[in-house]
Design a protein around this motif. Structure first.
Motif, PDB file in Angstrom:
ATOM      1  N   SER A  21      42.797  38.759  33.836  1.00  8.72           N
ATOM      2  CA  SER A  21      42.394  38.848  35.245  1.00  8.72           C
ATOM      3  C   SER A  21      41.938  40.260  35.532  1.00  8.72           C
ATOM      4  O   SER A  21      42.411  41.222  34.913  1.00  8.72           O
ATOM      5  N   VAL A  23      41.247  42.448  39.100  1.00  7.98           N
ATOM      6  CA  VAL A  23      41.233  42.481  40.563  1.00  7.98           C
ATOM      7  C   VAL A  23      40.454  43.703  41.022  1.00  7.98           C
ATOM      8  O   VAL A  23      40.653  44.817  40.508  1.00  7.98           O
ATOM      9  N   LYS A  76      39.688  36.070  46.365  1.00  6.48           N
ATOM     10  CA  LYS A  76      40.795  36.873  45.835  1.00  6.48           C
ATOM     11  C   LYS A  76      40.307  38.143  45.155  1.00  6.48           C
ATOM     12  O   LYS A  76      41.099  38.840  44.505  1.00  6.48           O
ATOM     13  N   ASN A  77      39.010  38.427  45.263  1.00  5.39           N
ATOM     14  CA  ASN A  77      38.450  39.635  44.617  1.00  5.39           C
ATOM     15  C   ASN A  77      38.792  39.687  43.127  1.00  5.39           C
ATOM     16  O   ASN A  77      39.081  40.773  42.584  1.00  5.39           O
ATOM     17  N   THR A  78      38.738  38.552  42.469  1.00  8.04           N
ATOM     18  CA  THR A  78      39.224  38.472  41.099  1.00  8.04           C
ATOM     19  C   THR A  78      38.213  37.782  40.189  1.00  8.04           C
ATOM     20  O   THR A  78      37.611  36.775  40.577  1.00  8.04           O
TER      21      THR A  78
END
Length: 123
Positions: A21, A23, A76-78
């Motif tokens: 992930s 972010v 989720k800016n992910t």
């Protein structure tokens, strides 16, 4: 400016899976094209995968095509990198990166980089 933070790396046996992930800070995540790169010891940084601003287009290096999947969740800016059927040659530090202007496999197109997360695949 955007700051990127990767997570999800680790040690896994060949044939296993990991999900990375990344972010991003800020409120303009959907204006960036996102990419994953990797760098193995003694080798140059290489392109792994990229995704367009809203996820409609994805791009992969031939070496990971069919095994890795890039996706993003703008709420989720992910951005994610699902890695399946891992091989020892996938061992590297994996970096996510953000590009302001173009979907690209070239590292020079990317403006912001994370610190990286280590992925180690044992045989």
């Amino acid at each position: 400016q955007v700051q990127l933070a990767e997570s999800g790396g680790g040690l896994v046996q060949a044939g296993g899976s990991l999900k990375l992930s990344c972010v991003a800070s800020g409120r303009t995540f959907n204006t960036y094209r996102m990419g994953w790169f990797r760098q193995a010891p003694g080798k140059e940084r290489e392109f792994v995968a990229a995704v367009s601003r809203f996820g409609s287009d994805t791009y992969y290096a031939d070496s990971v095509k069919g095994r890795f999947t890039i996706s993003r969740e703008n709420a989720k800016n992910t951005v994610y990198l699902q890695m399946n059927s891992l091989k020892p040659e996938d061992t590297a530090v994996y970096y996510c990166a953000a590009a302001r202007f173009v979907d690209s496999s070239a590292s020079t197109a990317y403006d912001y980089w994370g610190q990286g997360t280590q992925v180690t695949v044992s045989s």
